[in-house]
Design a protein around this motif. Sequence first.
Motif, PDB file in Angstrom:
ATOM      1  N   LEU A   1     -26.732   7.749  23.040  1.00 12.57           N
ATOM      2  CA  LEU A   1     -25.694   8.747  22.764  1.00 12.57           C
ATOM      3  C   LEU A   1     -24.347   8.061  22.544  1.00 12.57           C
ATOM      4  CD1 LEU A   1     -24.507  11.578  22.525  1.00 12.57           C
ATOM      5  CD2 LEU A   1     -24.413  11.650  25.039  1.00 12.57           C
ATOM      6  N   GLU A   2     -24.002   7.114  23.392  1.00 14.06           N
ATOM      7  CA  GLU A   2     -22.730   6.410  23.231  1.00 14.06           C
ATOM      8  C   GLU A   2     -22.682   5.679  21.891  1.00 14.06           C
ATOM      9  OE1 GLU A   2     -19.814   3.167  25.394  1.00 14.06           O
ATOM     10  OE2 GLU A   2     -21.853   3.392  26.139  1.00 14.06           O
ATOM     11  N   ALA A   3     -23.771   5.052  21.499  1.00 15.69           N
ATOM     12  CA  ALA A   3     -23.814   4.365  20.204  1.00 15.69           C
ATOM     13  C   ALA A   3     -23.609   5.360  19.068  1.00 15.69           C
ATOM     14  CB  ALA A   3     -25.141   3.621  20.039  1.00 15.69           C
ATOM     15  N   TYR A   4     -24.243   6.509  19.164  1.00 15.55           N
ATOM     16  CA  TYR A   4     -24.063   7.542  18.128  1.00 15.55           C
ATOM     17  C   TYR A   4     -22.600   7.954  18.032  1.00 15.55           C
ATOM     18  CZ  TYR A   4     -28.755   8.780  16.493  1.00 15.55           C
ATOM     19  OH  TYR A   4     -29.963   8.773  15.863  1.00 15.55           O
ATOM     20  N   VAL A   5     -21.965   8.177  19.164  1.00 21.18           N
ATOM     21  CA  VAL A   5     -20.565   8.596  19.162  1.00 21.18           C
ATOM     22  C   VAL A   5     -19.695   7.506  18.559  1.00 21.18           C
ATOM     23  CG1 VAL A   5     -18.612   9.189  20.653  1.00 21.18           C
ATOM     24  CG2 VAL A   5     -20.857  10.224  21.063  1.00 21.18           C
ATOM     25  N   ARG A   6     -19.910   6.268  18.937  1.00 19.91           N
ATOM     26  CA  ARG A   6     -19.124   5.149  18.390  1.00 19.91           C
ATOM     27  C   ARG A   6     -19.287   5.045  16.873  1.00 19.91           C
ATOM     28  NH1 ARG A   6     -16.906   1.400  21.820  1.00 19.91           N
ATOM     29  NH2 ARG A   6     -17.485   1.612  24.003  1.00 19.91           N
ATOM     30  N   LEU A   7     -20.461   5.406  16.384  1.00 19.32           N
ATOM     31  CA  LEU A   7     -20.732   5.333  14.950  1.00 19.32           C
ATOM     32  C   LEU A   7     -20.294   6.604  14.211  1.00 19.32           C
ATOM     33  CD1 LEU A   7     -24.225   3.627  15.150  1.00 19.32           C
ATOM     34  CD2 LEU A   7     -22.119   2.601  14.240  1.00 19.32           C
ATOM     35  N   GLY A   8     -19.697   7.546  14.935  1.00 18.92           N
ATOM     36  CA  GLY A   8     -19.237   8.779  14.310  1.00 18.92           C
ATOM     37  C   GLY A   8     -20.336   9.798  14.106  1.00 18.92           C
ATOM     38  N   LEU A   9     -21.410   9.663  14.880  1.00 17.32           N
ATOM     39  CA  LEU A   9     -22.564  10.547  14.727  1.00 17.32           C
ATOM     40  C   LEU A   9     -22.730  11.509  15.898  1.00 17.32           C
ATOM     41  CD1 LEU A   9     -25.061   7.753  13.574  1.00 17.32           C
ATOM     42  CD2 LEU A   9     -23.812   9.370  12.122  1.00 17.32           C
ATOM     43  N   GLY A  10     -21.668  11.716  16.643  1.00 17.82           N
ATOM     44  CA  GLY A  10     -21.748  12.551  17.836  1.00 17.82           C
ATOM     45  C   GLY A  10     -22.120  14.001  17.574  1.00 17.82           C
ATOM     46  N   GLN A  11     -21.901  14.479  16.358  1.00 15.71           N
ATOM     47  CA  GLN A  11     -22.224  15.869  16.042  1.00 15.71           C
ATOM     48  C   GLN A  11     -23.654  16.051  15.539  1.00 15.71           C
ATOM     49  OE1 GLN A  11     -20.269  18.428  16.907  1.00 15.71           O
ATOM     50  NE2 GLN A  11     -19.001  16.825  17.811  1.00 15.71           N
ATOM     51  N   LYS A  12     -24.360  14.944  15.331  1.00 20.25           N
ATOM     52  CA  LYS A  12     -25.762  15.073  14.895  1.00 20.25           C
ATOM     53  C   LYS A  12     -26.555  15.821  15.958  1.00 20.25           C
ATOM     54  CE  LYS A  12     -28.229  12.053  12.669  1.00 20.25           C
ATOM     55  NZ  LYS A  12     -28.490  12.507  11.321  1.00 20.25           N
ATOM     56  N   LEU A  13     -27.545  16.559  15.528  1.00 18.97           N
ATOM     57  CA  LEU A  13     -28.363  17.347  16.448  1.00 18.97           C
ATOM     58  C   LEU A  13     -28.972  16.486  17.542  1.00 18.97           C
ATOM     59  CD1 LEU A  13     -29.560  20.046  17.270  1.00 18.97           C
ATOM     60  CD2 LEU A  13     -31.401  19.651  15.604  1.00 18.97           C
ATOM     61  N   SER A  14     -29.467  15.317  17.195  1.00 17.31           N
ATOM     62  CA  SER A  14     -30.094  14.451  18.200  1.00 17.31           C
ATOM     63  C   SER A  14     -29.083  14.031  19.262  1.00 17.31           C
ATOM     64  CB  SER A  14     -30.732  13.230  17.537  1.00 17.31           C
ATOM     65  OG  SER A  14     -29.802  12.569  16.718  1.00 17.31           O
ATOM     66  N   ALA A  15     -27.851  13.754  18.861  1.00 15.16           N
ATOM     67  CA  ALA A  15     -26.808  13.376  19.821  1.00 15.16           C
ATOM     68  C   ALA A  15     -26.442  14.576  20.700  1.00 15.16           C
ATOM     69  CB  ALA A  15     -25.583  12.848  19.096  1.00 15.16           C
ATOM     70  N   GLN A  16     -26.354  15.737  20.116  1.00  9.19           N
ATOM     71  CA  GLN A  16     -26.033  16.938  20.882  1.00  9.19           C
ATOM     72  C   GLN A  16     -27.141  17.253  21.889  1.00  9.19           C
ATOM     73  OE1 GLN A  16     -23.084  18.876  20.883  1.00  9.19           O
ATOM     74  NE2 GLN A  16     -22.483  16.916  19.965  1.00  9.19           N
ATOM     75  N   ARG A  17     -28.370  17.033  21.502  1.00  9.59           N
ATOM     76  CA  ARG A  17     -29.493  17.236  22.437  1.00  9.59           C
ATOM     77  C   ARG A  17     -29.404  16.253  23.600  1.00  9.59           C
ATOM     78  NH1 ARG A  17     -34.220  18.116  17.907  1.00  9.59           N
ATOM     79  NH2 ARG A  17     -33.905  20.357  17.667  1.00  9.59           N
ATOM     80  N   ALA A  18     -29.037  15.014  23.299  1.00 10.32           N
ATOM     81  CA  ALA A  18     -28.884  14.012  24.360  1.00 10.32           C
ATOM     82  C   ALA A  18     -27.774  14.414  25.319  1.00 10.32           C
ATOM     83  CB  ALA A  18     -28.596  12.642  23.742  1.00 10.32           C
TER      84      ALA A  18
END
Length: 122
Positions: free
Chosen positions: A98-115
């Motif tokens: 999840l932290e990697a997704y947020v750092r990459l600007g992907l925090g709004q992706k469904l998979s990140a939101q589920r995490a």
Amino acid sequence: MDAAYRLKMKIDQNEPIEDPMIDLEQSQIVKKYEQQENLSALGKIFAFVGLAEIPYASQLPVTQSLIQYVEKTFATSDGFSYTGKAEDIVPCYNAMLLEAYVRLGLGQKLSAQRALMWIKNY
């Protein structure tokens, strides 16, 4: 000093950045990530997390490839699991991805939101 680190320093010091891809193309760290082959699933997780620490790395083909791999292999309906099975979600891998997704600007992706929801619930 590596070009990726210089790029990070420019960002930290609010210096103008003309073309971050030039810095990333000159980075020995990025080149090492690009040259890695036959990584295990765990190796790919750690490569993904490492690349997420580099500004603008989301634009790199190697990072895009790892994003697709993580989505296909580790994202579940409940969060990120190192086995790809929802019943095997553990806090450290879920939070790390999840932290990697947020750092990459992907925090709004469904998979990140589920995490994130999994973390909030447990």
